[in-house]
Write a protein that holds these residues in place. Structure first.
Motif, PDB file in Angstrom:
ATOM      1  N   GLY A 190      62.510 -11.350  33.310  1.00 25.56           N
ATOM      2  CA  GLY A 190      62.747 -10.434  34.420  1.00 25.56           C
ATOM      3  C   GLY A 190      61.933 -10.781  35.649  1.00 25.56           C
ATOM      4  N   VAL A 191      61.845  -9.814  36.566  1.00 21.01           N
ATOM      5  CA  VAL A 191      61.198 -10.016  37.862  1.00 21.01           C
ATOM      6  C   VAL A 191      59.717 -10.347  37.731  1.00 21.01           C
ATOM      7  N   MET A 192      59.078  -9.742  36.735  1.00 19.16           N
ATOM      8  CA  MET A 192      57.622  -9.818  36.656  1.00 19.16           C
ATOM      9  C   MET A 192      57.099 -11.163  36.150  1.00 19.16           C
ATOM     10  N   SER A 193      57.999 -11.969  35.594  1.00 19.57           N
ATOM     11  CA  SER A 193      57.519 -13.182  34.923  1.00 19.57           C
ATOM     12  C   SER A 193      56.842 -14.171  35.868  1.00 19.57           C
ATOM     13  N   THR A 194      57.101 -14.047  37.157  1.00 16.30           N
ATOM     14  CA  THR A 194      56.480 -14.984  38.098  1.00 16.30           C
ATOM     15  C   THR A 194      55.318 -14.360  38.872  1.00 16.30           C
ATOM     16  N   VAL A 195      55.027 -13.097  38.558  1.00 17.84           N
ATOM     17  CA  VAL A 195      53.982 -12.377  39.291  1.00 17.84           C
ATOM     18  C   VAL A 195      52.602 -12.828  38.823  1.00 17.84           C
ATOM     19  N   HIS A 196      51.666 -12.918  39.746  1.00 15.19           N
ATOM     20  CA  HIS A 196      50.300 -13.334  39.426  1.00 15.19           C
ATOM     21  C   HIS A 196      49.634 -12.311  38.496  1.00 15.19           C
ATOM     22  N   PRO A 197      49.046 -12.784  37.389  1.00 15.22           N
ATOM     23  CA  PRO A 197      48.404 -11.874  36.427  1.00 15.22           C
ATOM     24  C   PRO A 197      47.316 -10.995  37.038  1.00 15.22           C
ATOM     25  N   ILE A 198      46.704 -11.451  38.118  1.00 11.75           N
ATOM     26  CA  ILE A 198      45.625 -10.658  38.748  1.00 11.75           C
ATOM     27  C   ILE A 198      46.107  -9.268  39.145  1.00 11.75           C
ATOM     28  N   HIS A 199      47.416  -9.153  39.458  1.00 18.34           N
ATOM     29  CA  HIS A 199      47.966  -7.838  39.806  1.00 18.34           C
ATOM     30  C   HIS A 199      47.758  -6.824  38.679  1.00 18.34           C
ATOM     31  N   PHE A 200      47.821  -7.288  37.469  1.00 17.28           N
ATOM     32  CA  PHE A 200      47.693  -6.347  36.343  1.00 17.28           C
ATOM     33  C   PHE A 200      46.237  -5.986  36.067  1.00 17.28           C
ATOM     34  N   GLN A 231      54.150  -0.437  29.980  1.00 18.49           N
ATOM     35  CA  GLN A 231      55.475  -0.376  30.624  1.00 18.49           C
ATOM     36  C   GLN A 231      55.589  -1.389  31.750  1.00 18.49           C
ATOM     37  N   MET A 232      54.539  -1.491  32.531  1.00 18.67           N
ATOM     38  CA  MET A 232      54.532  -2.463  33.641  1.00 18.67           C
ATOM     39  C   MET A 232      54.716  -3.885  33.135  1.00 18.67           C
ATOM     40  N   LEU A 233      54.042  -4.193  32.062  1.00 15.13           N
ATOM     41  CA  LEU A 233      54.089  -5.556  31.519  1.00 15.13           C
ATOM     42  C   LEU A 233      55.438  -5.858  30.869  1.00 15.13           C
ATOM     43  N   GLY A 234      56.064  -4.807  30.372  1.00 15.65           N
ATOM     44  CA  GLY A 234      57.292  -5.006  29.607  1.00 15.65           C
ATOM     45  C   GLY A 234      58.545  -5.008  30.445  1.00 15.65           C
ATOM     46  N   GLY A 235      58.404  -4.559  31.742  1.00 17.63           N
ATOM     47  CA  GLY A 235      59.598  -4.467  32.591  1.00 17.63           C
ATOM     48  C   GLY A 235      60.031  -5.867  33.039  1.00 17.63           C
ATOM     49  N   VAL A 267      31.364 -13.187  37.985  1.00 13.70           N
ATOM     50  CA  VAL A 267      32.520 -12.455  37.452  1.00 13.70           C
ATOM     51  C   VAL A 267      33.683 -13.417  37.212  1.00 13.70           C
ATOM     52  N   ARG A 268      33.835 -14.336  38.140  1.00 15.12           N
ATOM     53  CA  ARG A 268      34.957 -15.274  38.081  1.00 15.12           C
ATOM     54  C   ARG A 268      34.990 -16.047  36.760  1.00 15.12           C
ATOM     55  N   GLU A 269      33.873 -16.701  36.474  1.00  9.69           N
ATOM     56  CA  GLU A 269      33.792 -17.532  35.282  1.00  9.69           C
ATOM     57  C   GLU A 269      34.063 -16.716  34.012  1.00  9.69           C
ATOM     58  N   VAL A 270      33.474 -15.529  33.953  1.00  8.51           N
ATOM     59  CA  VAL A 270      33.618 -14.694  32.751  1.00  8.51           C
ATOM     60  C   VAL A 270      35.075 -14.327  32.517  1.00  8.51           C
ATOM     61  N   ILE A 271      35.778 -13.931  33.574  1.00  5.90           N
ATOM     62  CA  ILE A 271      37.184 -13.551  33.426  1.00  5.90           C
ATOM     63  C   ILE A 271      38.046 -14.772  33.076  1.00  5.90           C
ATOM     64  N   GLN A 272      37.771 -15.884  33.726  1.00  7.25           N
ATOM     65  CA  GLN A 272      38.512 -17.116  33.418  1.00  7.25           C
ATOM     66  C   GLN A 272      38.421 -17.459  31.939  1.00  7.25           C
ATOM     67  N   GLN A 273      37.212 -17.328  31.397  1.00  9.74           N
ATOM     68  CA  GLN A 273      36.987 -17.714  30.000  1.00  9.74           C
ATOM     69  C   GLN A 273      37.417 -16.651  28.996  1.00  9.74           C
ATOM     70  N   SER A 274      37.763 -15.461  29.501  1.00 19.69           N
ATOM     71  CA  SER A 274      38.068 -14.371  28.569  1.00 19.69           C
ATOM     72  C   SER A 274      39.417 -14.558  27.882  1.00 19.69           C
ATOM     73  N   GLY A 275      40.298 -15.317  28.509  1.00 18.50           N
ATOM     74  CA  GLY A 275      41.633 -15.486  27.946  1.00 18.50           C
ATOM     75  C   GLY A 275      42.584 -14.371  28.341  1.00 18.50           C
ATOM     76  N   LEU A 276      42.084 -13.379  29.036  1.00 21.79           N
ATOM     77  CA  LEU A 276      42.922 -12.235  29.403  1.00 21.79           C
ATOM     78  C   LEU A 276      44.085 -12.646  30.310  1.00 21.79           C
ATOM     79  N   LEU A 277      43.785 -13.484  31.296  1.00 18.76           N
ATOM     80  CA  LEU A 277      44.838 -13.900  32.231  1.00 18.76           C
ATOM     81  C   LEU A 277      45.972 -14.628  31.495  1.00 18.76           C
ATOM     82  N   GLN A 278      45.592 -15.465  30.528  1.00 21.36           N
ATOM     83  CA  GLN A 278      46.597 -16.172  29.729  1.00 21.36           C
ATOM     84  C   GLN A 278      47.428 -15.192  28.890  1.00 21.36           C
ATOM     85  N   GLN A 279      46.747 -14.220  28.305  1.00 21.49           N
ATOM     86  CA  GLN A 279      47.469 -13.220  27.502  1.00 21.49           C
ATOM     87  C   GLN A 279      48.494 -12.470  28.345  1.00 21.49           C
TER      88      GLN A 279
END
Lengths: 210, 210
Positions: free
Chosen positions: A150-160, A206-210, A128-140
DNA sequence: AACAAATTTAATCATTTGATTAAATTATTT
DNA sequence: AAATAATTTAATCAAATGATTAAATTTGTT
């Protein structure tokens, strides 16, 4: 006399057993399942289970891998689609995934419960790890967070990733509680899940935009 | 010679068995638990389990009811607190609940898994429905939604109960997956959960205000 | 101390459960 | 059709499992 009665071919014993095993394992879990339950569900002699699949353990392994595929495939297919924007991934994932879960409502609790026992046995095969890493989703996600500041800019993408999967999957896992809470029958519960197909993407954005 | 070696009294056999049962049932679930496992964990003779608790089934019922209390009590205590505003309930619930789950990370998958089998046996005793109805939480949500106007004003308040519980509980249920996904050990995972104590309330308020 | 009650132990029981076996049946090949 | 291979069945096995029993030990009471 041919075995064909109508235009539909009856499955052989091996297939019947595997289908019965899927049904019983999914409903009761590995530990509570008796090989006799599977044989009875298949309408076949118990010995055929061992003849075709050697052991309960081996049959379970086959069923579990198929169910893991079902659980992760539609997820990964969307997240790894390079054509899709972040918003596109969110919309598509939520819609497709809730559709899958409405069709297989017992799938999440089965997967989570069996992974909780033997975590390493199945997950290491899934990479699962490799597939998600290569998906580009975390970067997006990270890019979007930076843009919104804002506050969220330093939050780890895994939370989303946690958020979007939580909002889709958890209602099915806690279905007995929510049904008891609302008094809703199966149909009413499904109606709520259909509403979430449009609601969850709104909330996630909304979460991403706050 | 007194039984007291230090200032702390050793628990009796009945208590030892119940504690051992909690540990084993929680780790393996009802079906995979052997009464011999419990006796061994307690360091006591197997027959004592039946002497004090009559049967595995009966012992499980006692353990399950206690764990259901643990799972629901801190939730209901906050939601039913008439002193708290909606925002106060959200803040307090998330902080307290994630604290409980960090302490008992196996609790959610145990509860959900056992409720999935025998849903009526335990939930009817808990009267979750009545408690939530009387808490005023649903009214507070509806009021807030009306005030903010927009798309959400007609959405059923139960969705937000689903959301807040999903965002808190699901990461613990899918812990093996998220750990495999991130490569995080126990401590790293807990750190993420601590972050969510402040993040989840922010996200939930955004959802309500959109 | 003597007795009674409560607790603990080792041994055992009756079922259940995953698996195997040898014989019977069915299908396939020669 | 005969021979061979594959499948299916009923019976059985050995181990595991929840529970019980009778004897032994400990604790509490008179």
């Amino acid at each position: 006399m041919s075995k064909i009665t109508s235009s539909i071919q009856e499955p052989g014993a091996e297939e019947k057993i595997k289908e019965a095993a899927k049904k019983v394992f999914l409903a009761k879990g590995y530990a509570a399942t008796r090989t006799r339950d599977i044989a009875e569900e298949a309408g076949l002699n118990l010995a055929l289970l061992n003849y075709y699949f050697r052991s309960k353990e081996n049959l379970f392994h086959i069923v579990m891998m198929e169910k893991l595929q079902l659980f992760f495939n539609s997820m990964i297919a969307v997240f790894s689609n390079k054509e899709l924007s972040l918003d596109g991934k969110i919309d598509t994932f939520v819609d497709r995934y809730i559709t899958v879960l409405v069709q297989y409502p017992d799938l999440p609790i089965f997967i989570m419960s069996e992974l909780h026992q033997r975590p390493q046995e199945f997950l290491k095969e899934m990479k699962v790890r490799e597939v998600i890493q290569q998906s580009g989703l975390l970067q997006q996600i990270q890019e979007r967070l930076k843009l919104s500041g804002g506050v969220m800019s330093t939050v780890h993408p895994i939370h989303f990733i946690m958020n979007i999967t939580s909002l889709c999957v958890f209602p099915f896992i806690a279905k007995p509680i929510f049904q008891s809470l609302t008094g809703l029958e199966k149909e009413g519960f499904i109606a709520l899940m259909e509403q979430r197909k449009v609601l969850v993407p709104i909330w996630i954005k909304q979460m991403l935009g706050g």
